[in-house]
Structures are given as C-alpha cells and as structure tokens.
Motif scaffolding. Structure first.
Motif, short mmCIF file in Angstrom:
data_model
loop_
_atom_site.label_atom_id
_atom_site.label_comp_id
_atom_site.label_asym_id
_atom_site.label_seq_id
_atom_site.Cartn_x
_atom_site.Cartn_y
_atom_site.Cartn_z
N ASN A 115 -42.93 46.05 -8.79
CA ASN A 115 -42.59 44.82 -8.47
C ASN A 115 -42.33 43.63 -10.11
O ASN A 115 -43.83 43.62 -10.21
CB ASN A 115 -43.71 43.58 -7.62
CG ASN A 115 -43.56 44.27 -6.12
OD1 ASN A 115 -42.63 44.83 -5.86
ND2 ASN A 115 -44.71 43.81 -5.20
N CYS A 156 -51.76 46.46 -4.33
CA CYS A 156 -50.39 45.39 -4.57
C CYS A 156 -50.87 44.48 -2.79
O CYS A 156 -51.40 45.63 -1.68
CB CYS A 156 -49.56 45.69 -4.46
SG CYS A 156 -48.16 44.70 -3.90
N VAL A 157 -51.00 43.62 -2.38
CA VAL A 157 -50.46 42.88 -1.67
C VAL A 157 -50.32 43.74 -0.04
O VAL A 157 -50.34 43.87 0.91
CB VAL A 157 -50.97 41.12 -1.51
CG1 VAL A 157 -49.40 41.19 -1.81
CG2 VAL A 157 -51.40 40.87 -0.03
N GLY A 173 -51.91 42.56 -6.26
CA GLY A 173 -51.51 42.61 -7.83
C GLY A 173 -50.37 42.14 -8.59
O GLY A 173 -50.83 41.24 -9.72
MO LIG Z 1 -47.90 43.21 -5.27
#
Ligand SMILES: [Mo]
Ligand SMILES: Nc1nc2c(c(=O)[nH]1)N[C@H]1C(S)=C(S)[C@@H](COP(=O)(O)O)O[C@H]1N2
Length: 322
Positions: free
Chosen positions: A85, A142-143, A238
């Motif tokens: 990302n 990561c979300v 993240g």
């Molecule tokens: Mo993320």
C-alpha cells in the motif's frame, strides 16, 4: 547529527573515520539502489517462493540483530516488495512495485519543526551517522486484514527524537511524507488528501518498538516499501506507518492523520490492532497471513505486542479511541 543548515559542515569533518566509512557504505548502497531499482524488481521475481532474501548488492553495513524481533518466519522479499500500500504510486497492490522504480531517494532531507530545540533540515545521511542499525523482524498488520512478517532494518525513533530535544509542550509527533507529482503518479487520482500525514502520541513515538526503517532483509529499503525512510509501529494498523518521510513536527495537539481526515468514522488516530473493535465495513477478528488466501488467522490484540504496549492505554476506552 548536523544541526546547522545543510551546507555548513560536511559530516566527514566531524565524525571519526569508521563512522564516516559506515555512512559512505550506506550512501554508496543508496546510490546504487536508485540505479538498480528496475533490475532489482525483475531479479526478485526469479526468487519467488524461495524464502530467501535476494542479493541485490545493496547490503547495509554493521546491522546487529535485535532481541525485539519475532521468531516467526519472515515473508519473502518477493511478497514484501510486490504487495504494497503506497497510494502515491497507485492503489493496486502491485502498483508501487511498478511505478516507484525510478523514484529518487537521494539526496533526501527531513525537516524537523515545532516544539523542539533542534529545528533544522537534516540530511538523511547525517541522521544515520553514528546510528546503530538493527534487524527487527516485526509483524505487520494492515487494516484491510492482511498481514506479513517483515525483517526491517532500522533504529528506534526515540533515538532520533532525543537528538531533536522536544520541549515539554511536545505531546505528539506528526509525520509528513513526500508528495511530488512529478514522481508520484497516484497523486493525480485524488484518492486521498495529500501529502500523507500521520501522527503518534509522544509515549508511542518514544516506545522502544517504534522504529524508523531504512532497510529490508539487510539491504537498502526498496522504494515501494517507503524508501528512504519510513516509520513502523508494529502494534498499530499499517496505515500509521508513513512512508518516505520528509517532515517530523512536534506538536501540542493531536494531529489529524490522513485516513482520519478521509473517513473519520472508519479510521481513528490510535489505530491499535484490536480484534474486538471492528471496522464499520468488516470484522477485525481474523487476518490473512500472506501468502495464504484465507482470512483465518486470529488477530491478536495489539498485534501480539500487548505485553509491551497495553499499559500505555490503561484506562482508555479503546472503542472510542480506535
Ligand atoms: Mo494498511
Ligand atoms: N506515504 C504513504 N505511506 C503509507 C501508505 C501510503 O499510501 N502512503 N500506506 C500505508 C498502509 S495502509 C500500509 S498497510 C503500509 C504498507 O506498508 P508496506 O507496503 O511496506 O507493507 O504503509 C502505510 N504507509
């Protein structure tokens, strides 16, 4: 560390020889990195799945291993450098590896501003001068629910903050990352308000687990992972880990981070990994440990770093402060 305007003193004049050579090795590696980025991306494909780091000739010198590393097996170089990302280079997971190849990471400066005694624009090489680098194998969540294990090379953010001499008014640290539309095709999309901004409370920033990252698998950090300087906070989602940092500002008030600005009901300031607090559009109870295709690994509170960090949030409502 250089605290005068950049042009004033060359660090070679004020450091002893071994530190100087050390710095030179880093700069040489960084210079090679800029030129070799395209080849590196190609050559790593050949190593996919080998579980071994690729050798790109960009080795960082004098990296000592850290007792704060997880014992889990790290993801491969290939996985860590092709599933990213970094919206400045596009929103597809492989966009950063494709479009950040020519990204220019030298020379690089970081402006230090706000509530501190050592406000200045620092050359990255001077920030690194005399700084012990460590291998830090960290869980990274990561979300969006994927996770990896990443062998970063970095050093505690606290060691840099101490050199900046924050004043008693400094309650938070704000990170601003580069927004250069000549180099970053993703900026045109307007998918986020640029530049990307993140922040930490001072105790979070000073925590020994919080690191500034300059490398991966013992080598210079690839562009798509945030070269030349990014932060990593392993107990947080993240998005807290801003890439290609160009400004560090000490502030009294809690900063508004980019994702909070974009969608305050979905992304908070704290962003501590928490399996019991769902994202409004999905559960956070489980995660997909890449390269698995299945979201079936139970997520741990504070990403498994609770013993070390939970006390910082004692008495706080983690549902409100998500
Ligand atoms: Mo993320
Ligand atoms: N400047 C900048 N930093 C960023 C992002 C971004 O889009 N731009 N994405 C964040 C998100 S959502 C995550 S999960 C991590 C991903 O880091 P990685 O690609 O090295 O795994 O970077 C974070 N830092």
């Amino acid at each position: 560390m250089l605290i005068k305007p950049p042009s004033d003193i060359r660090s070679s004049e004020i450091t002893d020889k071994s530190l100087y050579l050390n710095r030179r090795a880093f700069m040489r590696a960084a210079a090679v990195a800029a030129g070799a980025a395209a080849t590196a991306c190609v050559s790593t494909d050949a190593l996919a799945g080998s579980g071994q780091p690729a050798a790109h000739g960009r080795k960082l010198e004098n990296v000592k291993s850290s007792p704060l590393s997880t014992s889990e097996l790290p993801n491969t170089w290939e996985q860590i450098t092709t599933y990213n990302n970094y919206y400045e280079f596009g929103t597809d997971k492989d966009s950063p590896s494709r479009y950040a190849r020519g990204f220019k990471t030298t020379p690089w400066t970081v402006a230090v501003e706000g509530e501190c005694n050592k406000k200045a624009v620092y050359h990255l090489e001077d920030i690194l001068k005399g700084q012990t680098l460590e291998d830090r194998i960290y869980r990274h969540r990561c979300v969006e629910r994927w996770s990896m294990v990443i062998p970063w090379v970095g050093f505690p953010l606290s060691s840099f903050i101490n050199k900046c001499e924050p004043t008693s008014k400094a309650k938070f640290v704000e990170f601003t990352t580069l927004a250069d539309d000549r180099q970053m095709p993703g900026l045109a999309s307007g998918v986020l308000p640029w530049p990307y901004v993140e922040g930490l409370r001072m105790d979070e920033a000073m925590h020994p687990l919080t690191i500034l990252v300059v490398g991966l698998y013992g080598e210079v950090l690839p562009n798509q992972d945030g070269a030349p300087l990014r932060v990593h906070i392993p107990w947080k989602y993240g998005f807290k880990s801003g890439k290609s940092i160009v400004k560090i500002r000490f502030v009294e008030k809690q900063p508004v981070n980019t994702w909070q600005r974009a969608a305050a009901d979905e992304y908070g300031f704290y962003a501590n990994v928490n399996p019991t607090v769902d994202h409004p559009r999905w559960s956070q109870a489980k995660e997909r440990r890449l390269p698995s295709l299945f979201t079936n690994t139970p997520t741990q509170i504070f990403n498994g770093y609770g013993d070390q960090v939970a006390s910082m949030y004692a008495g706080m409502d983690l549902r409100k402060n998500f």
